[in-house]
Motif scaffolding. Structure first.
Motif, mmCIF file in Angstrom:
data_model
loop_
_atom_site.group_PDB
_atom_site.id
_atom_site.type_symbol
_atom_site.label_atom_id
_atom_site.label_comp_id
_atom_site.label_asym_id
_atom_site.label_seq_id
_atom_site.Cartn_x
_atom_site.Cartn_y
_atom_site.Cartn_z
ATOM 1 N N ASP A 33 0.857 -1.179 0.000
ATOM 2 C CA ASP A 33 0.000 0.000 0.000
ATOM 3 C C ASP A 33 0.902 1.241 0.000
ATOM 4 N N MET A 34 0.458 2.268 -0.712
ATOM 5 C CA MET A 34 1.249 3.494 -0.825
ATOM 6 C C MET A 34 0.353 4.699 -0.559
ATOM 7 N N GLY A 35 0.982 5.793 -0.154
ATOM 8 C CA GLY A 35 0.204 6.997 0.100
ATOM 9 C C GLY A 35 0.960 8.260 -0.271
ATOM 10 N N TRP A 36 0.189 9.297 -0.557
ATOM 11 C CA TRP A 36 0.720 10.649 -0.713
ATOM 12 C C TRP A 36 0.154 11.511 0.414
ATOM 13 N N TYR A 37 1.025 12.252 1.042
ATOM 14 C CA TYR A 37 0.640 13.190 2.090
ATOM 15 C C TYR A 37 1.229 14.547 1.745
ATOM 16 N N ARG A 38 0.749 15.581 2.415
ATOM 17 C CA ARG A 38 1.325 16.898 2.216
ATOM 18 C C ARG A 38 1.328 17.666 3.532
ATOM 19 N N GLN A 39 2.228 18.628 3.597
ATOM 20 C CA GLN A 39 2.291 19.491 4.771
ATOM 21 C C GLN A 39 2.617 20.901 4.314
ATOM 22 N N ALA A 40 1.682 21.789 4.571
ATOM 23 C CA ALA A 40 1.882 23.196 4.259
ATOM 24 C C ALA A 40 2.547 23.886 5.437
#
Length: 122
Positions: A33-40
């Protein structure tokens, strides 16, 4: 050793598109399983999208209909196609693997890339 290397970030005007890539090594990519996350800046980590080893995808409501997650198992590469970008999409984007918790929180994955910066100007 698990390695994830993101690329494809950059600066774009609102309404534009970018495609992020995450090249993986050190584990069985097509079984993961893979994921994309972000942090502003000043914000907490935010889940963007996930894809299971069976190809089931999930998108955060804020990106659904604009972003598409995909993977090329032959290239061990995860992608995030981002269209109709908005200034609020500005963030460092991270790919992740090694799912530990099924809640897909920001602690859910055990291995992370170094991130790639996306800046969307209005």
């Amino acid at each position: 050793e698990v390695q994830l290397v993101e690329s494809g970030g950059g600066s774009v005007q609102a309404g534009g598109s970018l495609r992020l890539s995450c090249t993986a090594s050190g584990f069985t990519f097509d079984d993961s399983d893979m994921g994309w996350y972000r942090q502003a800046p000043g914000n907490e980590c935010e889940l963007v999208s996930t894809i299971t080893s069976d190809g089931v995808t999930y998108y955060a409501p804020s990106v659904k209909g604009r972003f598409t997650i995909s993977q090329d198992n032959a290239k061990n590469t995860l992608y995030l196609q981002m269209n109709s970008l908005k200034p609020e999409d500005t963030a460092v984007y991270y790919c992740a693997t090694d799912l530990l918790y099924s809640d897909y929180s920001c602690n859910a994955f055990g291995a992370w890339g170094q991130g790639t910066l996306v800046t969307v100007s209005s």
